[in-house]
Scaffold this motif. Structure first.
Motif, PDB file in Angstrom:
ATOM      1  N   LEU A 102       0.826  -1.207   0.000  1.00  0.00           N
ATOM      2  CA  LEU A 102       0.000   0.000   0.000  1.00  0.00           C
ATOM      3  C   LEU A 102       0.862   1.259   0.000  1.00  0.00           C
ATOM      4  N   LEU A 103       1.957   1.245   0.754  1.00  0.00           N
ATOM      5  CA  LEU A 103       2.848   2.413   0.768  1.00  0.00           C
ATOM      6  C   LEU A 103       3.519   2.621  -0.584  1.00  0.00           C
ATOM      7  N   ALA A 104       3.674   1.535  -1.350  1.00  0.00           N
ATOM      8  CA  ALA A 104       4.291   1.638  -2.676  1.00  0.00           C
ATOM      9  C   ALA A 104       3.276   2.001  -3.760  1.00  0.00           C
ATOM     10  N   SER A 105       2.004   2.017  -3.428  1.00  0.00           N
ATOM     11  CA  SER A 105       0.963   2.319  -4.407  1.00  0.00           C
ATOM     12  C   SER A 105       0.942   3.808  -4.735  1.00  0.00           C
ATOM     13  N   PRO A 106       0.749   4.175  -6.009  1.00  0.00           N
ATOM     14  CA  PRO A 106       0.591   5.601  -6.354  1.00  0.00           C
ATOM     15  C   PRO A 106      -0.591   6.246  -5.638  1.00  0.00           C
ATOM     16  N   ALA A 107      -1.572   5.429  -5.264  1.00  0.00           N
ATOM     17  CA  ALA A 107      -2.736   5.962  -4.562  1.00  0.00           C
ATOM     18  C   ALA A 107      -2.377   6.488  -3.172  1.00  0.00           C
ATOM     19  N   TYR A 108      -1.260   6.008  -2.602  1.00  0.00           N
ATOM     20  CA  TYR A 108      -0.805   6.523  -1.299  1.00  0.00           C
ATOM     21  C   TYR A 108      -0.555   8.035  -1.382  1.00  0.00           C
ATOM     22  N   GLY A 109       0.166   8.457  -2.420  1.00  0.00           N
ATOM     23  CA  GLY A 109       0.459   9.882  -2.560  1.00  0.00           C
ATOM     24  C   GLY A 109      -0.803  10.704  -2.736  1.00  0.00           C
ATOM     25  N   GLU A 110      -1.781  10.158  -3.459  1.00  0.00           N
ATOM     26  CA  GLU A 110      -3.038  10.887  -3.648  1.00  0.00           C
ATOM     27  C   GLU A 110      -3.782  11.036  -2.321  1.00  0.00           C
ATOM     28  N   ARG A 111      -3.830   9.958  -1.555  1.00  0.00           N
ATOM     29  CA  ARG A 111      -4.572  10.005  -0.290  1.00  0.00           C
ATOM     30  C   ARG A 111      -3.961  10.997   0.689  1.00  0.00           C
ATOM     31  N   TRP A 112      -2.638  10.935   0.871  1.00  0.00           N
ATOM     32  CA  TRP A 112      -2.006  11.794   1.867  1.00  0.00           C
ATOM     33  C   TRP A 112      -1.726  13.200   1.345  1.00  0.00           C
ATOM     34  N   ALA A 113      -1.671  13.370   0.036  1.00  0.00           N
ATOM     35  CA  ALA A 113      -1.564  14.724  -0.512  1.00  0.00           C
ATOM     36  C   ALA A 113      -2.798  15.545  -0.173  1.00  0.00           C
ATOM     37  N   ARG A 114      -3.950  14.879  -0.101  1.00  0.00           N
ATOM     38  CA  ARG A 114      -5.183  15.619   0.187  1.00  0.00           C
ATOM     39  C   ARG A 114      -5.093  16.326   1.531  1.00  0.00           C
ATOM     40  N   HIS A 115      -4.503  15.685   2.521  1.00  0.00           N
ATOM     41  CA  HIS A 115      -4.370  16.333   3.828  1.00  0.00           C
ATOM     42  C   HIS A 115      -3.366  17.484   3.767  1.00  0.00           C
ATOM     43  N   TRP A 116      -2.298  17.284   3.014  1.00  0.00           N
ATOM     44  CA  TRP A 116      -1.334  18.383   2.906  1.00  0.00           C
ATOM     45  C   TRP A 116      -1.955  19.563   2.154  1.00  0.00           C
ATOM     46  N   LEU A 117      -2.773  19.290   1.154  1.00  0.00           N
ATOM     47  CA  LEU A 117      -3.418  20.367   0.410  1.00  0.00           C
ATOM     48  C   LEU A 117      -4.399  21.136   1.291  1.00  0.00           C
ATOM     49  N   ASP A 118      -4.971  20.473   2.297  1.00  0.00           N
ATOM     50  CA  ASP A 118      -5.774  21.199   3.284  1.00  0.00           C
ATOM     51  C   ASP A 118      -4.922  22.238   4.008  1.00  0.00           C
ATOM     52  N   LEU A 119      -3.720  21.838   4.361  1.00  0.00           N
ATOM     53  CA  LEU A 119      -2.805  22.764   5.038  1.00  0.00           C
ATOM     54  C   LEU A 119      -2.381  23.889   4.103  1.00  0.00           C
ATOM     55  N   ALA A 120      -2.201  23.552   2.831  1.00  0.00           N
ATOM     56  CA  ALA A 120      -1.736  24.532   1.842  1.00  0.00           C
ATOM     57  C   ALA A 120      -2.853  25.429   1.357  1.00  0.00           C
ATOM     58  N   ARG A 121      -4.095  25.260   1.832  1.00  0.00           N
ATOM     59  CA  ARG A 121      -5.321  25.943   1.376  1.00  0.00           C
ATOM     60  C   ARG A 121      -5.423  25.958  -0.144  1.00  0.00           C
ATOM     61  N   TYR A 122      -5.205  24.752  -0.723  1.00  0.00           N
ATOM     62  CA  TYR A 122      -5.198  24.599  -2.173  1.00  0.00           C
ATOM     63  C   TYR A 122      -6.598  24.749  -2.761  1.00  0.00           C
ATOM     64  N   ALA A 123      -6.702  25.498  -3.847  1.00  0.00           N
ATOM     65  CA  ALA A 123      -7.928  25.595  -4.633  1.00  0.00           C
ATOM     66  C   ALA A 123      -7.539  25.999  -6.045  1.00  0.00           C
ATOM     67  N   ASP A 124      -8.485  25.849  -6.964  1.00  0.00           N
ATOM     68  CA  ASP A 124      -8.240  26.185  -8.364  1.00  0.00           C
ATOM     69  C   ASP A 124      -8.799  27.554  -8.732  1.00  0.00           C
ATOM     70  N   SER A 125      -9.081  28.385  -7.741  1.00  0.00           N
ATOM     71  CA  SER A 125      -9.594  29.728  -8.015  1.00  0.00           C
ATOM     72  C   SER A 125      -8.999  30.710  -7.016  1.00  0.00           C
ATOM     73  N   ASN A 126      -9.205  32.011  -7.284  1.00  0.00           N
ATOM     74  CA  ASN A 126      -8.528  33.064  -6.539  1.00  0.00           C
ATOM     75  C   ASN A 126      -9.220  33.482  -5.255  1.00  0.00           C
ATOM     76  N   GLY A 127     -10.508  33.159  -5.104  1.00  0.00           N
ATOM     77  CA  GLY A 127     -11.215  33.559  -3.904  1.00  0.00           C
ATOM     78  C   GLY A 127     -11.809  34.943  -4.001  1.00  0.00           C
ATOM     79  N   TYR A 128     -12.292  35.461  -2.863  1.00  0.00           N
ATOM     80  CA  TYR A 128     -13.045  36.710  -2.789  1.00  0.00           C
ATOM     81  C   TYR A 128     -14.283  36.609  -3.675  1.00  0.00           C
ATOM     82  N   THR A 129     -14.925  37.724  -3.994  1.00  0.00           N
ATOM     83  CA  THR A 129     -16.234  37.640  -4.645  1.00  0.00           C
ATOM     84  C   THR A 129     -16.142  37.264  -6.116  1.00  0.00           C
ATOM     85  N   ILE A 130     -15.145  37.758  -6.838  1.00  0.00           N
ATOM     86  CA  ILE A 130     -15.033  37.404  -8.255  1.00  0.00           C
ATOM     87  C   ILE A 130     -14.573  35.971  -8.401  1.00  0.00           C
TER      88      ILE A 130
END
Length: 843
Positions: free
Chosen positions: A222-250
């Protein structure tokens, strides 16, 4: 110019005998007349033991250096001295003292006279300008590297982690729980490590493996699976406040998905966490940085960006830097440093000046975009540029030959225009021709600039060679533009050659700068060493993961632990300060932090260590003795049941149904979502639903609009990406059940699951068993088999009586000769399976 010393100065109370001190006509003596005033009323808050707002008044040097508001005295200029404004309560100053009678006029006059005389007295500091900060708080102390304790139940110890946990349980008269059943344990570790449930084949492979190290082998796979990086990247992206848009009203779209993919790749190859830190905070400052290291700096480009007209760009640049300071404090230090933006921290030893020293670390970065062409695009670009250069050379040659050819054309066109005029053309045509005839009638040397331009422009339309080159040039430039628009870009950081000056922002207002500061860190932590004239982001990043840094390893292992047990060893995972909770197992926390560093900051080694422990492998079944003594299971006498993250719920449904597309990386995708999502946003957002495999990608690849997050994510408590999220909350609402049953995407999954059951199993009993294996990683009990069979029969009867509903519910792609009512009944059963509490819970 700085009007806020009133916030920094302690009240100057009225001295005994208002007439005892009068404005001196002669020279004022600091030692006998001024220092006693300051000693009695100021040293308590602005002396050697305490320097409120970083102001020291126990020496003239300290007063000249000043605090956050700047120098408190300006020798020779009492009218410009903040000390005087504070005690007189000027137009822009609050009264000092804030309570009680004002300082007598003669005392103020004495202070003014002393300052106007040049503030004579000793200039050397009596003691260090800013005393070192000492704290006995546990999190600021060095890591304690103690050995695991001895325990009575030694047979229950699988890893040193267990010794710490069991030792604490034994002190409370408790024992650990037995290991979970193999199928349940397999589902648990699959969901925890890769965020996907095991398939029936994978589960059978594990259950049939009788080797003593079967579980360890599973963990390694499981640790060698590419899906490992996807699963744990999601938590790091929470920390990074990742999104595909700029925020605010526009909330316009941005391109930064390359950073998301960098995180996945870095975790999959087990990049050491210290390197992981340095590249994200300062990859651009490394010697000859690679493209990947530049992409990594997108961590702090995930801040929001205001695109509204009429805003002050500097205001929102400052807000972005403030966010970077606060986020860094939460993610790596576990401290609420943002609380010191407007004033000294109320509880932790972090001053306002230190906040702006951290601000200075990040204040020198520019925010460019980085182009990332593919190999094909990289080859096409220079080829197009070469073609453009050749055509432009030819254009220049043709341009040089134009005057001679234009003269010949003028003779011909002049005759043609005369013939047209004589031929009785209508007045409107003649009106168009008249300016040309007028220009041609003028000798070339005497024509005006407008006439010359008019004739040249007209001639160019008739010069076929010129037109053909120009058309080719336009096509090439259009190709170049299209190529440029197709090239992926990502947001990165870049250090400025000339540092921006940084000042304390009085009351947190960037329009009111106070004292100038240089990059630095809180004095309660190990010192920051600069590699140049002053420290930069690279120095700071290395300081975060330096040998003497106690917070980063503690905070990091605690956050990882939290994902496995629902709560960290420190429950307040984002606050290791004095108001946060103490660790339940302090020795274990330090041991884990020490092991993390000693094993080269390997995250995979940390994960392996935790999931291999008997503590992790315990059953989650409730026990009366534990409930009585430890109702919140802080001592971990059993495993915790944890509601799955939003992304894992959808991914599990897609996996069970067979729809999941496991392609890694790439731009955000657009799965189905309810209508009307953008009804309450300022602008309607792009959302063209994917119809191919992208429709069924893992949920972490779903395009994330900050102003209108994908509804399923919001329903199941995913963060909104406006600030760093260090721990997701877990709620339990009726809307979640309604979403599981009726969400368009999940209904598609239920239809696909129904089709899979009908295609892969022959009779009702076998199909129900397969449904339980796909959704719950176990076989149904006899009671469950009976209830589901009864439910299925009722659904068959209901859909047989209502052909219209059956047609709507039945999957389009189903086994041949399966009637709609039968297919609809199995869809109903699949919806039940995907709505079970057990399906959305990690046992």
């Amino acid at each position: 110019m700085h009007r806020f010393l009133r916030l920094s100065l302690v009240a100057l109370w009225m001295l005994p005998g208002s007439g005892a001190i009068a404005a001196a006509a002669g020279k004022v003596d600091y030692a006998s007349q001024i220092r006693p005033i300051l000693a009695e009323h100021c040293f308590g808050c602005h002396g050697a033991d305490k320097a409120k707002s970083d102001l020291r008044l126990d020496s003239i040097a300290g007063a000249l250096a000043g605090g956050n508001s700047g120098p408190s005295i300006v020798p020779g200029k009492s009218g410009e001295s903040l000390l005087i404004e504070a005690v007189t309560g000027g137009d822009n100053a609050s009264p000092m003292p804030p309570e009680g009678p004002r300082l007598p006029a003669e005392t103020i006059a004495l202070l003014k006279t002393w300052i106007d005389q040049g503030a004579p007295g000793p200039r050397e500091a009596v003691e260090p300008a800013r005393p070192a900060v000492q704290s006995s708080h546990w999190s600021f102390q060095p890591l304690a590297h103690g050995p695991p304790p001895k325990v009575k139940h030694a047979q229950a110890v699988r890893t040193p982690i267990d010794a710490f946990i069991i030792s604490r349980l034994e002190r409370e008269g408790l024992t650990p729980s037995p290991e979970a059943e193999p199928a349940m344990l397999a589902r648990r570790v699959y969901l925890d490590l890769i965020g996907l449930p095991p398939s029936p084949a994978e589960l059978a492979e594990f259950l049939n493996d009788k080797r003593p190290d079967a579980y360890d082998r599973l963990v390694d796979r499981l640790l060698a699976s590419p899906a490992y990086g996807e699963r744990w990247a999601r938590h790091w992206l929470d920390l990074a406040r990742y999104a595909d848009s700029n925020g605010y009203t526009i909330d316009g779209a941005r391109s930064i998905w390359k950073y998301r993919d960098w995180v996945i790749a870095a975790l999959n190859r087990d990049m050491p966490f210290d390197q992981f830190t340095v590249e994200q905070l300062a990859g651009d400052l490394l010697a000859k940085p690679t493209t990947d290291q530049l992409v990594a700096t997108g961590f702090h480009r995930n801040t929001m960006r205001n695109e509204e007209g009429g805003t002050d760009p500097e205001q929102f640049r400052v807000e972005a830097v403030v966010d970077r300071v606060s986020t860094t404090g939460s993610v790596w230090l576990g401290l609420t440093v943002g609380c010191a933006r407007c004033h000294d921290h109320k509880y932790d030893p972090i001053s306002q000046r230190e906040f702006y020293q951290l601000f200075a670390v990040f204040n020198n970065a520019d925010e460019p975009s980085l182009s990332l062409p593919t190999d094909q695009q990289a080859r096409e670009q220079p080829a197009i540029d070469a073609e453009i250069e050749l055509v432009q050379t030819r254009v220049a040659t043709v341009e040089a030959e134009l005057p001679g050819r234009q003269a010949e054309w003028e003779m011909t066109i002049g005759q043609q225009l005369d013939e047209l005029a004589a031929g009785g053309k209508t007045p409107d045509v003649l009106a168009v021709l008249a300016p040309l005839r007028e220009a041609l009638a003028v000798a070339p040397a005497k024509r005006s600039k407008a006439q010359k331009k008019q004739l040249l422009d007209e001639y160019r339309k008739h010069d076929k060679e010129y037109v053909t080159i120009m058309e080719s040039l336009g096509e090439l430039k259009q190709r170049k533009k299209q190529l440029a628009s197709a090239v992926t870009t990502t947001l990165v950081m870049h250090e400025r050659a000339q540092p921006r000056p940084t000042f304390v922002h009085l009351r947190g207002d960037f329009l009111h700068p106070g004292a100038r500061v240089s990059p630095g860190v809180p004095a309660v932590l190990p010192p920051l060493k600069a590699s140049g004239k002053q420290a930069n982001r690279l120095d700071f990043a290395r300081w975060l993961v330096g040998d003497k840094q106690p917070l980063t390893p503690r905070v990091t292992v605690n956050r990882i632990w939290q994902q496995y047990f629902g709560q960290g060893l420190v429950a307040t995972e984002n606050d290791f300060g004095t108001q946060g909770e103490r660790p339940t197992h302090p020795e274990l926390l330090d041991w884990l932090a020490g092991q993390f560093v000693e094993h080269g900051w390997s995250l995979k080694a940390l994960h392996r260590m935790i999931v291999s422990s008997a503590t992790y492998r315990q059953a989650s079944t409730g026990r009366g003795d534990l409930a009585a003594k430890d109702p919140y299971n802080k001592l971990l006498g059993r495993q915790n049941r944890i509601r799955l993250d939003a992304e894992i719920i959808r991914d599990s449904a897609l996996a069970a149904s067979g729809l999941l597309d496991r392609t890694l990386g790439g731009p955000g995708v657009y799965p189905p979502q309810p209508e009307g999502i953008y009804r309450f946003t300022q602008q309607k957002k792009f959302w063209k639903e994917n119809t191919g495999p992208d429709r069924y990608r893992r949920t972490m690849y779903t395009f994330l609009w900050r102003s209108s997050t994908y509804p399923l994510l919001t329903t199941f408590d995913a963060p909104d990406a406006t600030v760093a999220c260090t721990r997701r909350v877990r709620s339990n609402t009726p809307l979640q059940a309604l979403t599981l049953a009726n969400d368009r995407g999940l209904f598609e999954a239920a239809q696909a699951l129904a089709a899979r059951l009908m295609a892969e199993a022959g009779d009702d009993r076998a199909r129900i068993e397969l449904a339980a294996q796909l959704c719950l990683a176990r076989n149904p009990s006899s009671a469950e088999q009976a209830r589901l069979t009864t439910f299925l029969e009722r659904q068959r009867a209901a859909f047989a009586a209502n052909a219209k509903d059956a047609a709507l519910a039945a999957p389009e792609h189903r086994p041949a000769k399966t009637n709609p009512a039968e297919a609809a009944a199995w869809t109903a059963l699949a919806r039940v399976m995907l709505n079970l509490d057990e399906f959305v819970t990690r046992e």
